[in-house]
Enzyme design. Structure first.
Site: not given
Ligand code: GLN
Length: 469
Positions: A75, A150, A174
């Site tokens: 990420k 997210s 997330s």
């Protein structure tokens, strides 16, 4: 040509003569082919191919690590030395990591190959990946839908079969919510089990790094590599980290969350799926009993007070002087702060900084921040109490399946996406979303399991043996 979907399959293919270099080439080609998903902000062909050549040599020499041949995405809030990292924000456009996160060091030491960095909500704030400064991510199962957030790009990179696994971060859900939306396994370990060193901080008392994968087995393999004490992160536990060996956990005591079945706004198909799972587990001889989610209506407000407070403090460093975008128009120090932050941050990040600053300000601190801390403590105690009576807690990961891009514009409605996921972050417990359901609308959805702090081995074992994931 696509890559073998799981690491187990990749290992077999490697034993049959496929090189890691070839695997990486396929993965990079697949990522290019699926550019429409916008899952990757950047691919790392140079370092990935160099690492692949290195792993191929080690495989020949018989010295390869446990993740040799596993392809992983990270990420865009996880630092990888010499590579860009932006937290999907204009604020960090062009910034290059000066060091690698501990999780990255450990993945590389185990001979995983990092393919690229994935899109996410700006500074990991969001539930749909629509807050990225670099555009939304499309859900590979149905590109008209969001992948969740997210860690939306992370989830999409695995669901699309570009990589075997992804590292995401989970502050309020997330990892688990996007896993539910994309039909992948998403695992948040116990707070303090995995080092946060080199993770761009959002809310430091909640943030945890964890894996996405197609199988629990692959998630457990990554977990084993990244878990454990880190002298560079003083919030990591000194408890020795035992390998999460998947075993038959025997007959279990399982508490399921009544509200997960009864709450207004729950998709009826998710509810009936949960009922079927509960009956199935009872028939298999497990004790499965209804319990109430502690303080359910207080969880999301408590989380959003504490997480925004911590974010406002963590993001103070992005002022155009210490870190981040510097406004070209600004004259003088104060204007540099003001304009740099106004230009660098997107609307959701600004909203959270304002909210967080407000709840921490003189006169409001006791009413909001201190009060939320008290509620968090009670919630944590009640969660641990429930976990003293049950081995595993079971419920839905999310109230619905993935929604369409632009479908939720009210921030509070978006925050309510986290209704079932924030508990594990507030309490610090490990939690996992397992892709067990398919809706009549064609979209996947998950169930969520929670266990006692540091009981990852049981959580992962139960996940595989009870749900076959
Ligand atoms: N959706 C939650 C939020 O926006 C969770 C984010 C996260 O876990 N990083 O804060």
């Amino acid at each position: 040509m696509s890559i073998p979907k799981t690491f187990a399959e990749a290992r077999k293919a490697i034993a049959d003569g496929l090189s890691v270099t070839e695997l990486v080439q396929r993965s990079l080609a697949e990522a290019e082919r699926r550019k429409d998903l916008n899952a990757f902000l950047e691919l790392f062909p140079e370092s990935a191919l160099a690492k692949a050549a290195d792993v191929d040599a080690k495989l020949k020499a018989g010295t390869a690590g446990p993740l040799a041949g596993m392809l992983v995405s990270i990420k865009d809030n996880i630092c990888y030395k010499g590579h860009r990292v932006s937290a999907a924000s204009r604020m960090l456009e062009g910034f290059t990591s000066l060091y690698s996160a501990t999780v990255v060091e450990r993945l590389l030491a185990a001979d995983a190959v990092i393919i690229g960095r994935t899109n996410c909500d700006e500074f990991a704030m969001g539930s749909s990946n629509e807050n990225s400064a670099y555009g939304t991510v499309r859900n590979p199962i149905d590109t008209a839908k969001v992948p969740g957030g997210s860690s939306g790009g992370a989830a999409a990179s695995v669901a699309a079969g570009i990589v075997h696994a992804a590292l995401g971060s989970d502050t309020g859900g997330s990892i688990r919510q996007p896993a539910s939306f994309t039909g992948t396994v998403g695992f948040k370990p116990t707070y303090g089990r995995v080092s946060r060193y080199g993770l761009i901080a959002f809310a430091s008392s909640f943030d945890q790094i964890g894996p996405f994968a197609r199988t629990v087995e692959d998630a457990a393999l990554i977990y084993d590599v990244i878990a454990g004490n880190d002298p560079l992160d003083s919030t990591t536990s000194r408890r020795p980290s035992e390998p999460a060996t998947l075993r038959d956990p025997g007959t279990l005591r399982i508490g399921y969350f009544r509200e997960g079945l009864e709450r207004e706004g729950m998709d009826p198909e998710i509810v009936s799926h949960l009922r079927v799972q509960i009956a199935r587990l009872q028939e298999a001889g497990h004790t499965v009993e209804a319990i109430d989610v502690p303080l359910l209506d207080h969880q999301v407000p408590t989380y959003y007070i504490l997480a925004t407070a911590e974010a406002s403090s963590n993001l103070a460093r992005f002022d155009g002087i210490h870190f981040g975008h510097r406004s070209k128009q600004a004259q003088g120090v104060e204007e540099t702060y003001r304009l740099s932050r106004s230009e660098g941050f997107g609307p959701e990040v600004k909203r959270r900084i304002l909210l967080g600053t407000f709840v921490l300000s003189a006169g409001y601190y006791d009413a909001y921040y201190a009060q939320a801390q008290r509620v968090r403590r009670i919630l944590r105690d009640r969660t641990i109490e429930a976990l003293n009576s049950y081995d595993i807690l079971l419920g839905p990961t999310c109230p619905t399946t993935a929604f369409a891009h632009g479908a939720i514009s009210d921030p509070v409605a978006m925050y309510l996406q986290d209704i079932f996921t924030v508990q594990a972050n507030l309490a610090g417990t490990p939690a996992i979303s397992l892709p067990t359901g398919t809706h009549s609308n064609g979209l996947p959805f998950g169930v969520q399991l929670m266990a006692k702090p540091f009981d990852e081995a049981l959580l992962l074992s139960a996940s595989r043996s009870l749900f076959g994931c």
